[in-house]
Design a protein around this motif. Sequence first.
Motif, PDB file in Angstrom:
ATOM      1  N   ASN A   1     -12.905   3.629  -3.421  1.00 54.59           N
ATOM      2  CA  ASN A   1     -13.352   2.618  -2.458  1.00 54.59           C
ATOM      3  C   ASN A   1     -12.681   1.268  -2.705  1.00 54.59           C
ATOM      4  O   ASN A   1     -13.326   0.220  -2.734  1.00 54.59           O
ATOM      5  N   LEU A   2     -11.367   1.316  -2.907  1.00 44.80           N
ATOM      6  CA  LEU A   2     -10.561   0.113  -3.073  1.00 44.80           C
ATOM      7  C   LEU A   2      -9.443   0.113  -2.037  1.00 44.80           C
ATOM      8  O   LEU A   2      -9.186   1.123  -1.384  1.00 44.80           O
ATOM      9  N   LYS A   3      -8.778  -1.032  -1.893  1.00 46.70           N
ATOM     10  CA  LYS A   3      -7.602  -1.133  -1.048  1.00 46.70           C
ATOM     11  C   LYS A   3      -6.432  -1.572  -1.916  1.00 46.70           C
ATOM     12  O   LYS A   3      -6.622  -2.032  -3.047  1.00 46.70           O
ATOM     13  N   GLY A   4      -5.217  -1.406  -1.399  1.00 50.26           N
ATOM     14  CA  GLY A   4      -4.086  -1.805  -2.212  1.00 50.26           C
ATOM     15  C   GLY A   4      -2.752  -1.367  -1.662  1.00 50.26           C
ATOM     16  O   GLY A   4      -2.568  -1.255  -0.440  1.00 50.26           O
ATOM     17  N   ILE A   5      -1.822  -1.089  -2.575  1.00 49.52           N
ATOM     18  CA  ILE A   5      -0.425  -0.831  -2.235  1.00 49.52           C
ATOM     19  C   ILE A   5       0.061   0.441  -2.927  1.00 49.52           C
ATOM     20  O   ILE A   5      -0.147   0.611  -4.129  1.00 49.52           O
ATOM     21  N   MET A   6       0.717   1.300  -2.169  1.00 44.03           N
ATOM     22  CA  MET A   6       1.478   2.411  -2.741  1.00 44.03           C
ATOM     23  C   MET A   6       2.891   1.879  -2.950  1.00 44.03           C
ATOM     24  O   MET A   6       3.671   1.776  -2.006  1.00 44.03           O
ATOM     25  N   HIS A   7       3.196   1.490  -4.190  1.00 38.89           N
ATOM     26  CA  HIS A   7       4.428   0.751  -4.456  1.00 38.89           C
ATOM     27  C   HIS A   7       5.619   1.697  -4.594  1.00 38.89           C
ATOM     28  O   HIS A   7       5.496   2.827  -5.060  1.00 38.89           O
ATOM     29  N   CYS A   8       6.775   1.207  -4.131  1.00 37.18           N
ATOM     30  CA  CYS A   8       8.034   1.969  -4.182  1.00 37.18           C
ATOM     31  C   CYS A   8       7.778   3.412  -3.753  1.00 37.18           C
ATOM     32  O   CYS A   8       8.148   4.360  -4.449  1.00 37.18           O
ATOM     33  N   TYR A   9       7.192   3.569  -2.595  1.00 38.69           N
ATOM     34  CA  TYR A   9       6.688   4.862  -2.150  1.00 38.69           C
ATOM     35  C   TYR A   9       7.833   5.854  -1.957  1.00 38.69           C
ATOM     36  O   TYR A   9       8.834   5.554  -1.298  1.00 38.69           O
ATOM     37  N   SER A  10       7.649   7.055  -2.516  1.00 32.08           N
ATOM     38  CA  SER A  10       8.692   8.087  -2.413  1.00 32.08           C
ATOM     39  C   SER A  10       8.156   9.402  -1.864  1.00 32.08           C
ATOM     40  O   SER A  10       8.873  10.409  -1.865  1.00 32.08           O
ATOM     41  N   GLY A  11       6.902   9.412  -1.418  1.00 27.73           N
ATOM     42  CA  GLY A  11       6.313  10.627  -0.884  1.00 27.73           C
ATOM     43  C   GLY A  11       6.658  10.844   0.584  1.00 27.73           C
ATOM     44  O   GLY A  11       7.505  10.158   1.154  1.00 27.73           O
ATOM     45  N   SER A  12       5.978  11.799   1.192  1.00 24.15           N
ATOM     46  CA  SER A  12       6.249  12.142   2.583  1.00 24.15           C
ATOM     47  C   SER A  12       5.585  11.162   3.541  1.00 24.15           C
ATOM     48  O   SER A  12       4.667  10.420   3.166  1.00 24.15           O
ATOM     49  N   ASP A  13       6.037  11.189   4.793  1.00 27.65           N
ATOM     50  CA  ASP A  13       5.422  10.334   5.805  1.00 27.65           C
ATOM     51  C   ASP A  13       3.995  10.794   6.096  1.00 27.65           C
ATOM     52  O   ASP A  13       3.106   9.962   6.327  1.00 27.65           O
ATOM     53  N   GLN A  14       3.743  12.087   6.054  1.00 20.76           N
ATOM     54  CA  GLN A  14       2.384  12.582   6.303  1.00 20.76           C
ATOM     55  C   GLN A  14       1.427  12.157   5.192  1.00 20.76           C
ATOM     56  O   GLN A  14       0.285  11.769   5.443  1.00 20.76           O
ATOM     57  N   MET A  15       1.889  12.204   3.939  1.00 12.45           N
ATOM     58  CA  MET A  15       1.061  11.751   2.832  1.00 12.45           C
ATOM     59  C   MET A  15       0.817  10.252   2.939  1.00 12.45           C
ATOM     60  O   MET A  15      -0.278   9.763   2.634  1.00 12.45           O
ATOM     61  N   ALA A  16       1.818   9.528   3.381  1.00 16.30           N
ATOM     62  CA  ALA A  16       1.673   8.078   3.555  1.00 16.30           C
ATOM     63  C   ALA A  16       0.552   7.760   4.529  1.00 16.30           C
ATOM     64  O   ALA A  16      -0.255   6.846   4.294  1.00 16.30           O
ATOM     65  N   LEU A  17       0.474   8.505   5.610  1.00 13.07           N
ATOM     66  CA  LEU A  17      -0.576   8.264   6.603  1.00 13.07           C
ATOM     67  C   LEU A  17      -1.958   8.531   6.022  1.00 13.07           C
ATOM     68  O   LEU A  17      -2.934   7.872   6.392  1.00 13.07           O
ATOM     69  N   ARG A  18      -2.048   9.467   5.102  1.00 13.28           N
ATOM     70  CA  ARG A  18      -3.339   9.734   4.435  1.00 13.28           C
ATOM     71  C   ARG A  18      -3.751   8.544   3.569  1.00 13.28           C
ATOM     72  O   ARG A  18      -4.919   8.154   3.540  1.00 13.28           O
ATOM     73  N   PHE A  19      -2.779   7.973   2.848  1.00 13.67           N
ATOM     74  CA  PHE A  19      -3.091   6.803   2.023  1.00 13.67           C
ATOM     75  C   PHE A  19      -3.472   5.607   2.902  1.00 13.67           C
ATOM     76  O   PHE A  19      -4.367   4.831   2.548  1.00 13.67           O
ATOM     77  N   ILE A  20      -2.802   5.473   4.019  1.00 13.86           N
ATOM     78  CA  ILE A  20      -3.120   4.365   4.938  1.00 13.86           C
ATOM     79  C   ILE A  20      -4.566   4.445   5.404  1.00 13.86           C
ATOM     80  O   ILE A  20      -5.268   3.433   5.490  1.00 13.86           O
TER      81      ILE A  20
END
Length: 252
Positions: A144-163
């Motif tokens: 239950n925190l917010k923040g940054i996935m730094h120097c992100y190297s994962g997939s675009d679909q995984m990125a949307l999950r983190f967003i």
Amino acid sequence: MYFNTHTHLNSEELFDQRDHYIQNALEKGVNHMTVVGYDVASSQRALEIAHEYDFVYATVGISPNDCLNTTDEDLTLIAKMAEDDKVVALGEIGLDYYYDDVPKEKQMGVFKKQIKIAQDLNLPITIHCRDAYEDTYNVLEKANLKGIMHCYSGSDQMALRFIKLGYYISLAGPVTFKNAKMPKRVATNVPLDSLLIETDDPYMAPVPLRGTTNEPANCIYIAKTIAELKGLDEEEVAKVTTDNAYKVFRLL
């Protein structure tokens, strides 16, 4: 105006010439930056630099690659530093399964303890994640925190999950590399209002400066590449990513 959300001016390679690198960044229009800690000593240096310049901020934390010998005393020091007014996030923290230098159990333990510090202080977190996306997601889903996935190297679909969990996706030098297909997909498919730019210097200098010492000013090339991939003006990318940094670091 650019906001570099992740620089290591506290590194051995850059620290002694930090004023030179900062002045060069200002000349390029990079007038906000965050110096990121990765162990106790570098966190102390990040704070030192942040207090030298009004437009520089700091994060403090112990990274998964630097946590092998981390003690509770170290974490107490991080928690104390995190109370400083110039600290805008706890980090970089997270999980890195690419190397096997630090056992996963040790990484996870230090990660969760630092998440507790962030929760106690109501701070966002800067996440280092490499080859550990599902485990990282599972931890963050409960944090239950917010923040940054730094120097992100994962997939675009995984990125949307983190967003969806409340995290911004920060892109660094690899998005400019010719054969870096995944970062380019992320830059193309992730909405601009969820993106940040960074250098993660002194390594991974972007095109056209590959092979040189990376520095904070070079985040302009990250913004340029994102603009090209999205068919936008570079000024718009600079403005929106700066606005995003202000939001995640609560500088509004």
